[in-house]
Write a protein that holds these residues in place. Structure first.
Motif, PDB file in Angstrom:
ATOM      1  N   GLY A 254      33.239  35.924  46.830  1.00  0.00           N
ATOM      2  CA  GLY A 254      33.149  35.501  48.226  1.00  0.00           C
ATOM      3  C   GLY A 254      32.458  34.179  48.454  1.00  0.00           C
ATOM      4  N   PHE A 255      32.106  33.462  47.384  1.00  0.00           N
ATOM      5  CA  PHE A 255      31.400  32.186  47.539  1.00  0.00           C
ATOM      6  C   PHE A 255      32.389  31.058  47.819  1.00  0.00           C
ATOM      7  N   GLY A 256      31.902  30.044  48.526  1.00  0.00           N
ATOM      8  CA  GLY A 256      32.676  28.843  48.803  1.00  0.00           C
ATOM      9  C   GLY A 256      31.944  27.619  48.302  1.00  0.00           C
ATOM     10  N   SER A 257      32.534  26.451  48.517  1.00  0.00           N
ATOM     11  CA  SER A 257      31.950  25.174  48.059  1.00  0.00           C
ATOM     12  C   SER A 257      31.514  25.267  46.598  1.00  0.00           C
ATOM     13  N   VAL A 258      32.380  25.852  45.768  1.00  0.00           N
ATOM     14  CA  VAL A 258      32.039  26.103  44.359  1.00  0.00           C
ATOM     15  C   VAL A 258      32.152  24.817  43.551  1.00  0.00           C
ATOM     16  N   GLN A 259      31.090  24.487  42.840  1.00  0.00           N
ATOM     17  CA  GLN A 259      31.090  23.361  41.912  1.00  0.00           C
ATOM     18  C   GLN A 259      30.707  23.876  40.531  1.00  0.00           C
ATOM     19  N   ALA A 260      31.424  23.449  39.512  1.00  0.00           N
ATOM     20  CA  ALA A 260      31.102  23.848  38.136  1.00  0.00           C
ATOM     21  C   ALA A 260      31.236  22.636  37.224  1.00  0.00           C
ATOM     22  N   TRP A 261      30.335  22.511  36.277  1.00  0.00           N
ATOM     23  CA  TRP A 261      30.390  21.447  35.287  1.00  0.00           C
ATOM     24  C   TRP A 261      29.663  21.933  34.036  1.00  0.00           C
ATOM     25  N   THR A 262      29.596  21.094  33.026  1.00  0.00           N
ATOM     26  CA  THR A 262      28.877  21.472  31.814  1.00  0.00           C
ATOM     27  C   THR A 262      27.775  20.462  31.539  1.00  0.00           C
ATOM     28  N   THR A 263      26.809  20.879  30.733  1.00  0.00           N
ATOM     29  CA  THR A 263      25.699  20.001  30.366  1.00  0.00           C
ATOM     30  C   THR A 263      25.420  20.112  28.866  1.00  0.00           C
ATOM     31  N   PRO A 264      25.109  18.985  28.204  1.00  0.00           N
ATOM     32  CA  PRO A 264      24.762  19.007  26.784  1.00  0.00           C
ATOM     33  C   PRO A 264      23.262  19.087  26.536  1.00  0.00           C
ATOM     34  N   VAL A 265      22.470  19.270  27.589  1.00  0.00           N
ATOM     35  CA  VAL A 265      21.026  19.107  27.464  1.00  0.00           C
ATOM     36  C   VAL A 265      20.407  20.128  26.495  1.00  0.00           C
ATOM     37  N   GLY A 266      21.032  21.296  26.326  1.00  0.00           N
ATOM     38  CA  GLY A 266      20.482  22.316  25.433  1.00  0.00           C
ATOM     39  C   GLY A 266      21.078  22.325  24.042  1.00  0.00           C
ATOM     40  N   ALA A 267      21.760  21.259  23.663  1.00  0.00           N
ATOM     41  CA  ALA A 267      22.464  21.241  22.378  1.00  0.00           C
ATOM     42  C   ALA A 267      21.513  21.322  21.190  1.00  0.00           C
ATOM     43  N   TYR A 268      20.284  20.833  21.355  1.00  0.00           N
ATOM     44  CA  TYR A 268      19.324  20.892  20.248  1.00  0.00           C
ATOM     45  C   TYR A 268      19.137  22.328  19.749  1.00  0.00           C
ATOM     46  N   GLY A 269      18.894  23.257  20.677  1.00  0.00           N
ATOM     47  CA  GLY A 269      18.677  24.647  20.290  1.00  0.00           C
ATOM     48  C   GLY A 269      19.908  25.281  19.689  1.00  0.00           C
ATOM     49  N   ILE A 270      21.082  24.895  20.182  1.00  0.00           N
ATOM     50  CA  ILE A 270      22.329  25.423  19.632  1.00  0.00           C
ATOM     51  C   ILE A 270      22.502  24.970  18.187  1.00  0.00           C
ATOM     52  N   GLY A 271      22.285  23.693  17.949  1.00  0.00           N
ATOM     53  CA  GLY A 271      22.419  23.172  16.594  1.00  0.00           C
ATOM     54  C   GLY A 271      21.417  23.778  15.632  1.00  0.00           C
ATOM     55  N   GLN A 272      20.221  24.019  16.113  1.00  0.00           N
ATOM     56  CA  GLN A 272      19.184  24.605  15.275  1.00  0.00           C
ATOM     57  C   GLN A 272      19.519  26.040  14.880  1.00  0.00           C
ATOM     58  N   SER A 273      20.132  26.794  15.795  1.00  0.00           N
ATOM     59  CA  SER A 273      20.309  28.231  15.590  1.00  0.00           C
ATOM     60  C   SER A 273      21.698  28.645  15.128  1.00  0.00           C
ATOM     61  N   SER A 274      22.684  27.755  15.182  1.00  0.00           N
ATOM     62  CA  SER A 274      24.058  28.126  14.831  1.00  0.00           C
ATOM     63  C   SER A 274      24.268  27.965  13.331  1.00  0.00           C
ATOM     64  N   ARG A 275      23.879  28.992  12.610  1.00  0.00           N
ATOM     65  CA  ARG A 275      23.985  28.951  11.148  1.00  0.00           C
ATOM     66  C   ARG A 275      24.684  30.200  10.650  1.00  0.00           C
ATOM     67  N   SER A 276      25.423  30.058   9.579  1.00  0.00           N
ATOM     68  CA  SER A 276      26.131  31.184   8.985  1.00  0.00           C
ATOM     69  C   SER A 276      25.148  32.088   8.254  1.00  0.00           C
ATOM     70  N   ALA A 277      25.610  33.297   7.931  1.00  0.00           N
ATOM     71  CA  ALA A 277      24.777  34.234   7.168  1.00  0.00           C
ATOM     72  C   ALA A 277      24.429  33.645   5.806  1.00  0.00           C
ATOM     73  N   ALA A 278      25.371  32.899   5.209  1.00  0.00           N
ATOM     74  CA  ALA A 278      25.107  32.279   3.901  1.00  0.00           C
ATOM     75  C   ALA A 278      23.982  31.261   3.997  1.00  0.00           C
ATOM     76  N   GLU A 279      24.002  30.450   5.047  1.00  0.00           N
ATOM     77  CA  GLU A 279      22.936  29.464   5.237  1.00  0.00           C
ATOM     78  C   GLU A 279      21.593  30.148   5.430  1.00  0.00           C
ATOM     79  N   LEU A 280      21.587  31.233   6.210  1.00  0.00           N
ATOM     80  CA  LEU A 280      20.341  31.953   6.446  1.00  0.00           C
ATOM     81  C   LEU A 280      19.780  32.499   5.145  1.00  0.00           C
ATOM     82  N   THR A 281      20.656  33.046   4.304  1.00  0.00           N
ATOM     83  CA  THR A 281      20.213  33.612   3.031  1.00  0.00           C
ATOM     84  C   THR A 281      19.724  32.518   2.101  1.00  0.00           C
ATOM     85  N   ASP A 282      20.466  31.398   2.058  1.00  0.00           N
ATOM     86  CA  ASP A 282      20.088  30.303   1.171  1.00  0.00           C
ATOM     87  C   ASP A 282      18.715  29.737   1.498  1.00  0.00           C
ATOM     88  N   THR A 283      18.370  29.696   2.773  1.00  0.00           N
ATOM     89  CA  THR A 283      17.088  29.104   3.171  1.00  0.00           C
ATOM     90  C   THR A 283      16.004  30.153   3.404  1.00  0.00           C
TER      91      THR A 283
END
Length: 328
Positions: A254-283
């Protein structure tokens, strides 16, 4: 001692449009907080939709088992930085914000994009540790929170003296009306996101605004890391959105005046945490639970790459932002 299994229920059709879904990622495990089970994510076949969801998913009665070691309290995450990593991050993080031109965006992000809105009554749905509410209070807002975690709710009350409703949002029958309702990384956790937004609509004043943040399935990170993308977080993330599906959800509520966009501001945390199980085991991260200098550098490199990509693709940010208004 093995964790207790989580009861599940089938979710074969798209929540938004009812179309069937195709398997997007399978045999996913919870590498962050150790909830039991293997999980499958599906994506809607409709080109006009593209919603991503968990099938099967935890039942509403049993999903609490996925949060037994989840962070909602004082520390910023499950893993802690080593001393060296803290020093390196302290140097690189402010430097990256300046060099990548993210200073203004980061300020807006911290005030959840209400920096140009006159302060009034504000409710945060899923207020967690209360830091955002305290920040908004300092900006002149009259704040209150809602939370289903009793430990988190108690902490917000004791640390900041902010009123928190403990229980589901729909039980706030006598609350409101609010000038603004905010939620950060909440909508993806709920079984019925439409009902949640409809409740928010009811709690808002006329011309009141809702602002929400959620992971973006069309992000550079998801394209880069695939099944290892941090934003997936099975089995706690039940529905995952992009700008299109998030807009459709808000309009259905029921909302109006809807605006949506994306932001890269949190990419640091994504890059830090997006690791495969193999990477986690290796380190040895699975054993130590520590954030190392290597992790910090990984996050910094990804922040640079994601910010450059965003210059040419405004849909590639790691998070979707939605602002909508109650117009009637």
């Amino acid at each position: 001692m093995q964790p207790e299994p989580i009861d599940t229920e089938p979710s074969p059709a798209c929540y938004l449009c009812g179309q069937p879904g195709d398997v997007l990622h399978s045999r996913l495990t919870d590498r962050l907080f150790g909830a039991p089970g293997e999980w499958t994510l599906k994506q809607c076949r409709s080109p006009n939709c593209g919603l991503v969801w968990l099938d099967p998913r935890p039942t509403a009665a049993d999903i609490g088992k996925a949060y037994q070691t989840y962070y909602t309290h004082d520390h910023g995450g499950h893993r802690q930085l080593t001393r060296a990593a803290r020093i390196v991050r302290g140097i690189l993080h402010p430097l990256s914000v300046i060099l990548l031109g993210l200073r203004r965006e980061r300020r807006r992000y911290k005030r959840i994009y209400l920096d140009k809105t006159l302060p009034g009554r504000l409710l945060e749905v899923g207020c967690g540790n209360g830091k955002r509410l305290a920040r908004m209070q300092k900006s002149g807002w009259q704040v209150a929170g809602q939370e289903v975690d009793p430990l988190a709710a108690d902490q917000v009350r004791q640390k900041y003296g902010i009123a928190v409703h403990l229980g589901p949002l729909e039980t706030m029958d006598t609350a409101g009306p609010y000038d603004a309702i905010i939620m950060s990384h909440v909508i993806e956790h709920v079984h019925d996101p439409l009902a949640m937004l409809q409740t928010c609509h009811r709690l808002l004043k006329k011309d009141g605004v809702i602002v929400l943040l959620t992971p973006n399935t069309a992000s550079y990170g998801h394209r880069t890391f695939g099944a290892d993308w941090r934003g997936l977080e099975p089995p706690r993330h039940l529905h995952l959105f992009n700008q299109q599906t998030l807009t459709q959800l808000a309009e259905k509520a029921g909302f109006g005046s809807v605006q949506a966009w994306t932001t890269p501001v949190g990419a640091y945390g994504i890059g830090q945490s997006s690791r495969s199980a193999a990477e986690l085991t290796d380190t040895a991260q699975l054993d130590t639970g520590r954030i190392t200098v290597r992790d910090v550098l990984r996050g910094f490199r990804f922040q640079v790459a994601a910010s450059v990509r965003y210059l040419f693709d405004k849909n590639s940010g790691e998070e979707c932002v939605l602002i909508a208004k109650k117009i009637s």
